[in-house]
Write an enzyme that holds these catalytic residues in place. Structure first.
Site, short mmCIF file in Angstrom:
data_model
loop_
_atom_site.label_atom_id
_atom_site.label_comp_id
_atom_site.label_asym_id
_atom_site.label_seq_id
_atom_site.Cartn_x
_atom_site.Cartn_y
_atom_site.Cartn_z
CB SER A 164 4.84 -35.90 91.73
OG SER A 164 6.01 -36.06 92.57
CB SER A 208 6.88 -32.75 93.52
OG SER A 208 6.21 -32.80 92.22
CE LYS A 250 4.29 -30.17 90.29
NZ LYS A 250 4.73 -31.55 90.26
#
Length: 492
Positions: free
Chosen positions: A182, A158, A78
């Site tokens: 998330s 997210s 990420k």
């Protein structure tokens, strides 16, 4: 030979060890998938050479008899984790051009464990969002499609780049971060598994901060075992992180068991919210039946302050964000917008106006407001008191049970753009995940079935602090009984 990109962490690890295939073959196959699926916009930066170097090291280690826990396993990172020599943007224009000269603790531990990096994954800007639509580099498109529809769907947020990439077989696993859901919500939206460990289990050092008292790195993969393997490599005490827990990392994979005999699982009364789709409620009932079949005792519990969790979260998280994001000012790194003849204050204002997206600006403004003189006690102090009450609710519930079972999200994936003009509707996606984040508890989403449109639905297990093993075992019991094998059909 089995398609190598259909294999997860455990299968790749074991196959490389046994000589069924080489690590370079695995890395080459995943690199090809990443390149072929650029239309999903899951990766912001591709790093095929990193994956191949790690693969060659794994193949050499096999010959030498010195394999590491993740040797031969390429993963996605990420783009909130700083990676040495590789751009890190947090999906924001304000960090354009920033290339860290250091490695985050979590990513460094994964490389030390033998993993390779396929690239940096897209996300909601600074991890603020529930649909991956707030990224400055465009939304991630879910690999899933609703039956008889070509509408582009949100992969959750997210960590939407992570969830989409895993589901689409672009990587076997990926890192995520979870502030209010998330990891878990995008996992539910894309039919994969994801675990947020106890706050402090994984170091936050080198992770771009959103809300420091809530942010927690975690693992995302296609099944529970792979999450356990990944989390073992990620977790551990870090003296560079003041919130890191100095506790031993258990051998979670070795401790996996779907036998829940003697375990008590609580069903929170307050999670049966008005207007919840019948399919979500039906899946919840199926989850209860599966845990009973695994030997667990089911009982109802009460978490009376649950209804205040979202309001408290959307005061605390923006308040911390307004403080954390004050460092992005155009002076030392990233974007600098310097109008002709402008002074220092003008440069700050122009840089932040150009670099931050609308959702980030909204949360900074909310956070600055609730921390301002005259409103601090009325909002921020009150929210912290509510947070304490929510944590106390969990403590009391765990006096009578070992784990909690809830839905992960109040719906299946929605279309891109469907909720982007309604922030409150978007925030409600976190209604089931925020409470455990406020309490710092481990929680995991595991896929349980499909809705009428053929989209994945997830179930959430919440455990006591530091009981990741209990959470993983309950998730495994659901996984074994749900028999979820659905996957998106490649259209990209």
């Amino acid at each position: 030979m089995t398609n190598l990109t259909d294999l997860g962490i455990a299968a790749i690890r074991d196959g490389v060890r046994d000589g069924a295939f080489s690590a370079r073959e695995v890395a080459t196959a995943f690199n090809a998938n990443v390149a072929a699926a650029r239309g999903l916009n899951a990766f912001l930066v591709e790093t095929p050479d990193h994956a191949l170097r790690a693969a060659d090291a794994a193949d050499a280690a096999r010959v030498a008899g010195d394999l590491k826990p993740l040797s031969g396993v390429p993963i996605g990172m990420k783009d909130l984790f700083c990676t040495e020599g590789v751009p890190t943007t947090a999906a924001s224009s304000i960090l354009g051009g920033f290339t860290p000269q250091y490695e985050s603790t979590v990513s460094g531990q994964l490389w030390s464990a033998g993993a390779g990096m396929l690239g940096k994954l897209n996300l909601d800007q600074f991890a603020m969002g529930s649909s991956n639509e707030t990224s400055a580099f465009g939304p991630v498109i879910s690999p899933w499609r609703r039956a008889a529809s070509n509408a582009a769907l949100a992969p959750g947020g997210s960590s939407g780049g992570s969830s989409a990439a895993i589901s689409a077989r672009l990587c076997p696993a990926a890192t995520g971060t979870d502030t209010g859901g998330s990891i878990r919500q995008p996992a539910a939206f894309t039919g994969i598994s994801g675990i947020k460990p106890t706050y402090g289990r994984c170091s936050r050092w080198g992770v771009v901060a959103f809300a420091s008292s809530l942010d927690q790195p975690g693992a995302m993969a296609r099944d529970v075992r792979d999450c356990a393997i990944m989390l073992e490599a990620m977790a551990g005490f870090d003296a560079k992180d003041a919130t890191s827990l100095e506790v031993a990392v258990p051998r979670w994979e070795a401790g996996l068991s779907g036998n829940l005999k003697g375990k008590r699982v609580g069903i929170p009364l307050e999670y049966r919210v008005d207007g919840m789709p019948a399919e979500i409620d039906a899946l919840w009932e199926s989850g209860i039946a599966w845990l009973k079949d695994a030997g667990a005792e089911i009982l109802e519990v009460s978490l009376p302050h649950t209804k205040y969790a979202l309001p408290a979260y959307y005061i605390i998280a923006p308040a911390e964000a307004s403080s954390n994001l004050a460092r992005y000012d155009g002076v030392r790194y990233g974007l600098r917008d310097l109008p002709e003849g402008a002074g220092l204050q003008d440069m700050y204002a122009a840089t932040r106006a150009a670099g931050f997206g609308p959702e980030v600006k909204r949360r900074i403004m909310i956070g600055t407001y609730v921390l301002s003189a005259g409103f601090y006690d009325a909002y921020y102090t009150q929210a912290q008191k509510v947070r304490t009450l929510i944590a106390r609710d969990f403590d009391r519930a765990f006096e009578s049970c070992d784990l909690l079972l809830t839905p992960t999200a109040p719906s299946a994936a929605f279309a891109l753009g469907e909720k982007s003009d309604d922030p409150l509707a978007m925030y409600l996606n976190d209604v089931f995940t925020v409470p455990s984040s406020l309490a710092g508890l481990p929680a995991m989403s595991v896929p349980g079935g499909l809705d009428a449109g053929g989209l994945p639905l997830g179930l959430q297990i919440i455990g006591r602090a530091l009981d990741e093993q209990g959470v993983l075992n309950a998730a495994l019991a659901i996984e074994e009984r749900a028999g979820f094998t659905a996957r998106p059909e490649a259209w990209w």
